[in-house]
Design an enzyme around this catalytic site. Sequence first.
Site, PDB file in Angstrom:
ATOM      1  N   ARG A  28      41.730  91.386  13.454  1.00 52.12           N
ATOM      2  CA  ARG A  28      41.636  91.437  14.907  1.00 52.12           C
ATOM      3  C   ARG A  28      40.526  92.295  15.597  1.00 52.12           C
ATOM      4  O   ARG A  28      40.835  92.951  16.723  1.00 52.12           O
ATOM      5  CB  ARG A  28      43.009  91.762  15.873  1.00 52.12           C
ATOM      6  CG  ARG A  28      44.079  90.544  15.529  1.00 52.12           C
ATOM      7  CD  ARG A  28      44.090  89.464  16.528  1.00 52.12           C
ATOM      8  NE  ARG A  28      44.660  88.276  16.181  1.00 52.12           N
ATOM      9  CZ  ARG A  28      45.762  88.000  16.685  1.00 52.12           C
ATOM     10  NH1 ARG A  28      46.136  88.852  17.716  1.00 52.12           N
ATOM     11  NH2 ARG A  28      46.555  87.008  16.534  1.00 52.12           N
ATOM     12  N   ARG A  32      40.964  91.385  22.855  1.00 54.37           N
ATOM     13  CA  ARG A  32      41.231  91.877  24.299  1.00 54.37           C
ATOM     14  C   ARG A  32      40.906  93.171  24.544  1.00 54.37           C
ATOM     15  O   ARG A  32      40.888  93.738  25.699  1.00 54.37           O
ATOM     16  CB  ARG A  32      42.648  91.466  24.730  1.00 54.37           C
ATOM     17  CG  ARG A  32      42.509  89.980  25.045  1.00 54.37           C
ATOM     18  CD  ARG A  32      43.844  89.333  25.091  1.00 54.37           C
ATOM     19  NE  ARG A  32      44.618  89.356  23.996  1.00 54.37           N
ATOM     20  CZ  ARG A  32      45.956  89.103  24.022  1.00 54.37           C
ATOM     21  NH1 ARG A  32      46.704  88.558  24.855  1.00 54.37           N
ATOM     22  NH2 ARG A  32      46.634  89.103  22.793  1.00 54.37           N
ATOM     23  N   ARG A  41      36.079  85.472  27.638  1.00 53.97           N
ATOM     24  CA  ARG A  41      37.174  84.843  27.829  1.00 53.97           C
ATOM     25  C   ARG A  41      37.380  84.247  29.257  1.00 53.97           C
ATOM     26  O   ARG A  41      37.588  83.161  29.404  1.00 53.97           O
ATOM     27  CB  ARG A  41      38.590  85.632  27.564  1.00 53.97           C
ATOM     28  CG  ARG A  41      39.816  84.981  27.360  1.00 53.97           C
ATOM     29  CD  ARG A  41      40.723  85.723  26.687  1.00 53.97           C
ATOM     30  NE  ARG A  41      42.066  85.142  26.354  1.00 53.97           N
ATOM     31  CZ  ARG A  41      43.017  84.974  27.252  1.00 53.97           C
ATOM     32  NH1 ARG A  41      42.896  85.043  28.473  1.00 53.97           N
ATOM     33  NH2 ARG A  41      44.154  84.152  27.018  1.00 53.97           N
ATOM     34  N   ASP A  78      41.691  80.833  14.624  1.00 52.08           N
ATOM     35  CA  ASP A  78      42.926  81.136  14.473  1.00 52.08           C
ATOM     36  C   ASP A  78      43.526  80.434  13.378  1.00 52.08           C
ATOM     37  O   ASP A  78      43.045  79.512  13.044  1.00 52.08           O
ATOM     38  CB  ASP A  78      43.803  80.722  15.906  1.00 52.08           C
ATOM     39  CG  ASP A  78      45.099  81.473  15.982  1.00 52.08           C
ATOM     40  OD1 ASP A  78      45.103  82.708  16.418  1.00 52.08           O
ATOM     41  OD2 ASP A  78      46.104  80.883  15.385  1.00 52.08           O
ATOM     42  N   TYR A 155      55.363  78.570  12.300  1.00 51.92           N
ATOM     43  CA  TYR A 155      55.015  78.275  13.617  1.00 51.92           C
ATOM     44  C   TYR A 155      55.381  76.805  13.742  1.00 51.92           C
ATOM     45  O   TYR A 155      55.644  76.178  14.924  1.00 51.92           O
ATOM     46  CB  TYR A 155      53.531  78.685  13.654  1.00 51.92           C
ATOM     47  CG  TYR A 155      53.163  79.912  13.980  1.00 51.92           C
ATOM     48  CD1 TYR A 155      53.455  80.602  15.346  1.00 51.92           C
ATOM     49  CD2 TYR A 155      53.023  80.779  13.071  1.00 51.92           C
ATOM     50  CE1 TYR A 155      53.489  81.825  15.597  1.00 51.92           C
ATOM     51  CE2 TYR A 155      52.592  82.193  13.238  1.00 51.92           C
ATOM     52  CZ  TYR A 155      52.807  82.705  14.442  1.00 51.92           C
ATOM     53  OH  TYR A 155      52.522  83.912  14.626  1.00 51.92           O
TER      54      TYR A 155
HETATM   55  O1  CP3 Z   1      40.807  89.163  13.289  1.00 51.76           O
HETATM   56  C1  CP3 Z   1      39.784  88.812  14.098  1.00 51.76           C
HETATM   57  O2  CP3 Z   1      39.050  89.308  14.987  1.00 51.76           O
HETATM   58  C2  CP3 Z   1      39.609  87.112  13.948  1.00 51.76           C
HETATM   59  C3  CP3 Z   1      40.384  86.209  14.725  1.00 51.76           C
HETATM   60  C4  CP3 Z   1      41.771  86.179  14.551  1.00 51.76           C
HETATM   61  C5  CP3 Z   1      42.589  85.364  15.765  1.00 51.76           C
HETATM   62  N1  CP3 Z   1      43.671  85.228  15.316  1.00 51.76           N
HETATM   63  C6  CP3 Z   1      42.019  85.582  17.067  1.00 51.76           C
HETATM   64  C7  CP3 Z   1      43.394  85.417  18.157  1.00 51.76           C
HETATM   65  C8  CP3 Z   1      42.618  85.950  13.348  1.00 51.76           C
HETATM   66  C9  CP3 Z   1      42.194  86.350  11.757  1.00 51.76           C
HETATM   67  C10 CP3 Z   1      43.810  85.391  13.671  1.00 51.76           C
HETATM   68  C11 CP3 Z   1      45.119  85.057  12.873  1.00 51.76           C
HETATM   69  C12 CP3 Z   1      46.322  84.675  13.358  1.00 51.76           C
HETATM   70  N2  CP3 Z   1      46.660  83.989  14.617  1.00 51.76           N
HETATM   71  C13 CP3 Z   1      47.361  85.270  12.768  1.00 51.76           C
HETATM   72  C14 CP3 Z   1      47.483  86.045  11.370  1.00 51.76           C
HETATM   73  C15 CP3 Z   1      47.229  87.355  11.634  1.00 51.76           C
HETATM   74  C16 CP3 Z   1      48.287  88.203  12.301  1.00 51.76           C
HETATM   75  O3  CP3 Z   1      47.855  88.774  13.527  1.00 51.76           O
HETATM   76  O4  CP3 Z   1      49.275  88.332  11.950  1.00 51.76           O
HETATM   77  C17 CP3 Z   1      48.595  84.635  13.451  1.00 51.76           C
HETATM   78  C18 CP3 Z   1      50.033  84.931  13.163  1.00 51.76           C
HETATM   79  C19 CP3 Z   1      48.019  83.990  14.655  1.00 51.76           C
HETATM   80  C20 CP3 Z   1      48.709  83.223  15.730  1.00 51.76           C
HETATM   81  C21 CP3 Z   1      48.382  83.681  17.041  1.00 51.76           C
HETATM   82  N3  CP3 Z   1      47.258  83.505  17.489  1.00 51.76           N
HETATM   83  C22 CP3 Z   1      49.437  84.286  17.880  1.00 51.76           C
HETATM   84  C23 CP3 Z   1      50.498  85.075  17.621  1.00 51.76           C
HETATM   85  C24 CP3 Z   1      48.464  84.929  19.074  1.00 51.76           C
HETATM   86  C25 CP3 Z   1      48.901  85.439  20.231  1.00 51.76           C
HETATM   87  C26 CP3 Z   1      48.479  86.949  20.050  1.00 51.76           C
HETATM   88  C27 CP3 Z   1      48.595  87.460  21.560  1.00 51.76           C
HETATM   89  O5  CP3 Z   1      48.371  88.785  21.478  1.00 51.76           O
HETATM   90  O6  CP3 Z   1      48.924  87.007  22.602  1.00 51.76           O
HETATM   91  C28 CP3 Z   1      47.087  84.093  18.854  1.00 51.76           C
HETATM   92  C29 CP3 Z   1      46.037  84.227  19.819  1.00 51.76           C
HETATM   93  C30 CP3 Z   1      44.904  84.894  19.459  1.00 51.76           C
HETATM   94  N4  CP3 Z   1      44.323  84.615  18.153  1.00 51.76           N
HETATM   95  C31 CP3 Z   1      44.311  85.774  20.290  1.00 51.76           C
HETATM   96  C32 CP3 Z   1      43.115  86.226  19.195  1.00 51.76           C
HETATM   97  C33 CP3 Z   1      42.069  87.265  19.694  1.00 51.76           C
HETATM   98  C34 CP3 Z   1      44.371  86.177  21.536  1.00 51.76           C
HETATM   99  C35 CP3 Z   1      43.770  85.544  22.297  1.00 51.76           C
HETATM  100  C36 CP3 Z   1      43.591  85.771  23.865  1.00 51.76           C
HETATM  101  O7  CP3 Z   1      44.833  85.696  24.451  1.00 51.76           O
HETATM  102  O8  CP3 Z   1      42.495  86.200  24.231  1.00 51.76           O
END
Ligand code: CP3
Length: 357
Positions: A28, A32, A41, A78, A155
């Site tokens: 990540r 944000r 965003r 994602d 999910y």
């Molecule tokens: O690592 C990186 O910078 C690459 C991008 C990346 C994202 N998601 C961007 C994202 C990666 C590798 C993921 C993987 C991901 N997504 C996982 C596995 C890794 C982990 O963290 O366990 C999972 C479980 C997800 C599912 C997911 N997507 C969730 C639970 C959420 C909400 C998270 C939150 O904090 O609100 C997302 C959205 C998401 N994916 C965001 C980002 C940057 C937040 C988006 C935003 O609101 O701007």
Amino acid sequence: MTSPLKNDRFLRALRREPVDRTPVWLMRQAGRYLPEYRETRRQAGSFLGMAKNPDVACEVTLQPLRRFPLDAAILFSDILTIPDAMGLGLYFVEGEGPKFERPVRSAADVAKLGVPDMETELGYVMDAVRVIRRELDGAVPLIGFSGSPWTLACYMVEGGGSKDFARIKAMALNEPAALHALLSVTADAVVAYLAAQRAAGAQALQVFDTWGGVLSPAMYREFSLPYLQRIAQGLERGEGAQRTPLILFGKGTAAYLEDLADTGAEGIGVDWLVELGEAARRTGGRVALQGNLDPTTLYGSPDAVRREVRRALDSYRDGNGGSREGHVFNLGHGMSPDMNPEHVAVLVDEVHAYSAR
Ligand code: CP3
């Protein structure tokens, strides 16, 4: 065609070759906590709007690399793109995380699922990989990724995030054949997805088994591990120095390090609940290890961040027969939105400075 890599520390570490410094990237790393991400965003309107626009996905991928001397880029996307392309209808509710309009709740729902077409239904992901490779111009390698079949199924069945995983665990107990059918079609999709990212230009691949650790050992060995094995065995990734390394990251799965090292993956990502030195001893040089700083370390002072970075580097070295080879520095899980970018700068600097000595 594409420029040769200017910085190949990350790929060398995954091959367990000597490096001048331990490579570092952060799960990540785009997100944000960066004001420039929040601005992009705001302009794009939504997270999915960003992820589905290859130029915006590229911009956001590169943002952390402009600030910090990271040794790898990770595709901005994602893990839930696969179930979305399977027709489940992914959407995000502000403050609640991801949700699906049409969750998978029965054997009949599973029977409707197929492997999506990678260059049409998931073409926006492959386009993003191609644009990012072009814009990186060989600065650092690009990591592609997918969720693990088990984590994606969580999910898909729960319809979003979950605290207790009640629905999918009930499916495991009551309808194991339906769950295996779901995991099987998802594993086929993951292999095709990673292969397509590799063909589009991804130079390393990571599988996130974020929820592997919520399973009992017997259930992990039935519902997660075999599908990770299938990916590690079934994914064609070349030979020798040209081989595209595969990293299996799991959270709460340190009990299975030996099994994970036996899957044939090149790297294992570990969380902070195991000492890196112990992980290195138990895997005995068969794989590279990635990790494992507790992400909340970034809430500590710069001095505390430096101290914990040195501790993790030394732990790995001590468990790896006195050598830093085969270590990719990372957090044990992803960063949070309220983390301080200045502390990230300190972390990256300390990894490079201390490991160079
Ligand atoms: O690592 C990186 O910078 C690459 C991008 C990346 C994202 N998601 C961007 C994202 C990666 C590798 C993921 C993987 C991901 N997504 C996982 C596995 C890794 C982990 O963290 O366990 C999972 C479980 C997800 C599912 C997911 N997507 C969730 C639970 C959420 C909400 C998270 C939150 O904090 O609100 C997302 C959205 C998401 N994916 C965001 C980002 C940057 C937040 C988006 C935003 O609101 O701007």
